[in-house]
Design a protein around this motif. Structure first.
Motif, short mmCIF file in Angstrom:
data_model
loop_
_atom_site.label_atom_id
_atom_site.label_comp_id
_atom_site.label_asym_id
_atom_site.label_seq_id
_atom_site.Cartn_x
_atom_site.Cartn_y
_atom_site.Cartn_z
N ILE A 6 0.87 -1.17 0.00
CA ILE A 6 0.00 0.00 0.00
C ILE A 6 0.91 1.22 0.00
O ILE A 6 1.61 1.49 0.98
N HIS A 7 0.88 1.95 -1.13
CA HIS A 7 1.78 3.10 -1.28
C HIS A 7 1.07 4.43 -1.09
O HIS A 7 1.73 5.43 -0.79
N ASN A 8 -0.23 4.48 -1.31
CA ASN A 8 -0.93 5.77 -1.27
C ASN A 8 -2.37 5.57 -0.82
O ASN A 8 -2.81 4.45 -0.55
N GLU A 9 -3.09 6.67 -0.76
CA GLU A 9 -4.48 6.65 -0.29
C GLU A 9 -5.37 5.76 -1.16
O GLU A 9 -6.25 5.06 -0.65
N ARG A 10 -5.14 5.79 -2.45
CA ARG A 10 -5.94 4.96 -3.36
C ARG A 10 -5.74 3.47 -3.09
O ARG A 10 -6.69 2.70 -2.98
N GLU A 14 -8.57 0.76 -1.64
CA GLU A 14 -8.82 -0.51 -2.34
C GLU A 14 -8.60 -1.69 -1.39
O GLU A 14 -9.38 -2.64 -1.37
N ALA A 15 -7.54 -1.62 -0.61
CA ALA A 15 -7.26 -2.70 0.34
C ALA A 15 -8.36 -2.80 1.39
O ALA A 15 -8.79 -3.90 1.75
N LEU A 16 -8.84 -1.64 1.87
CA LEU A 16 -9.93 -1.65 2.85
C LEU A 16 -11.19 -2.28 2.28
O LEU A 16 -11.88 -3.04 2.98
N ARG A 21 -14.85 -6.93 2.24
CA ARG A 21 -15.53 -8.04 1.54
C ARG A 21 -15.13 -9.38 2.14
O ARG A 21 -15.96 -10.26 2.37
N LEU A 22 -13.84 -9.54 2.40
CA LEU A 22 -13.36 -10.81 2.94
C LEU A 22 -13.87 -11.04 4.36
O LEU A 22 -14.19 -12.18 4.73
N VAL A 23 -13.94 -10.00 5.16
CA VAL A 23 -14.46 -10.14 6.52
C VAL A 23 -15.92 -10.59 6.48
O VAL A 23 -16.34 -11.43 7.27
N ASP A 24 -16.69 -10.05 5.55
CA ASP A 24 -18.09 -10.46 5.41
C ASP A 24 -18.21 -11.94 5.05
O ASP A 24 -19.13 -12.62 5.50
N VAL A 25 -17.27 -12.45 4.26
CA VAL A 25 -17.28 -13.86 3.86
C VAL A 25 -16.81 -14.76 5.02
O VAL A 25 -17.23 -15.90 5.13
N ILE A 39 -2.96 -11.24 5.19
CA ILE A 39 -1.89 -10.42 4.62
C ILE A 39 -2.36 -8.98 4.41
O ILE A 39 -1.66 -8.03 4.77
N LEU A 40 -3.55 -8.82 3.84
CA LEU A 40 -4.06 -7.46 3.61
C LEU A 40 -4.29 -6.72 4.92
O LEU A 40 -4.01 -5.52 5.02
N ALA A 41 -4.80 -7.41 5.92
CA ALA A 41 -5.02 -6.76 7.23
C ALA A 41 -3.69 -6.28 7.81
O ALA A 41 -3.61 -5.18 8.38
N THR A 42 -2.64 -7.05 7.63
CA THR A 42 -1.31 -6.65 8.11
C THR A 42 -0.81 -5.42 7.35
O THR A 42 -0.28 -4.47 7.95
#
Length: 118
Positions: A6-10, A14-16, A21-25, A39-42
């Motif tokens: 994650i390099h910037n706000e965009r 996107e990661a959030l 979506r993954l948390v909902d699943v 990995i994304l949460a980290t």
């Protein structure tokens, strides 16, 4: 599974969205989606720590918060701070915390020392 830093706000937004979506699943740990979520949460946590650092709370506010949580009065604080006059001086910011007060508040009321040192 395409995961990138994650390099910037965009990238962060996107990661959030993906994490949401993954948390909902609610994928099982060790599955491809479970690994992706971990990995994304980290990565999100790292980005937030670097870009949105949280300040430690004020020591007196932390003491008042713990008092409220535990239903403690000023007189209940005497074993940790000293006589009632001294308790009121600390709570009214007229006296700072001594090292022995910090140790007792940390040990007995579990207020983090780094917050009390402020």
């Amino acid at each position: 599974m395409e995961i990138r830093p994650i390099h910037n706000e965009r990238d962060y937004k996107e990661a959030l969205q993906t994490v949401s979506r993954l948390v909902d699943v609610d994928p099982e740990p060790g599955t491809p989606d479970g690994d992706r979520l971990e990995i994304l949460a980290t990565l999100v946590e790292r980005y937030e720590t670097e870009h949105f650092p949280l300040d430690l709370p004020d020591p007196v506010e932390a003491i008042k918060f713990r008092m409220e949580q535990a239903g403690l009065s000023a007189s209940d604080m005497q074993p940790y701070i000293g006589n009632l006059n001294r308790v009121y001086e600390v709570l009214n910011r007229k006296r700072g915390l001594s090292l022995s007060m910090i140790r007792r508040l940390n040990r007995e009321l579990k207020i983090p020392a780094e917050v009390l040192i402020g």
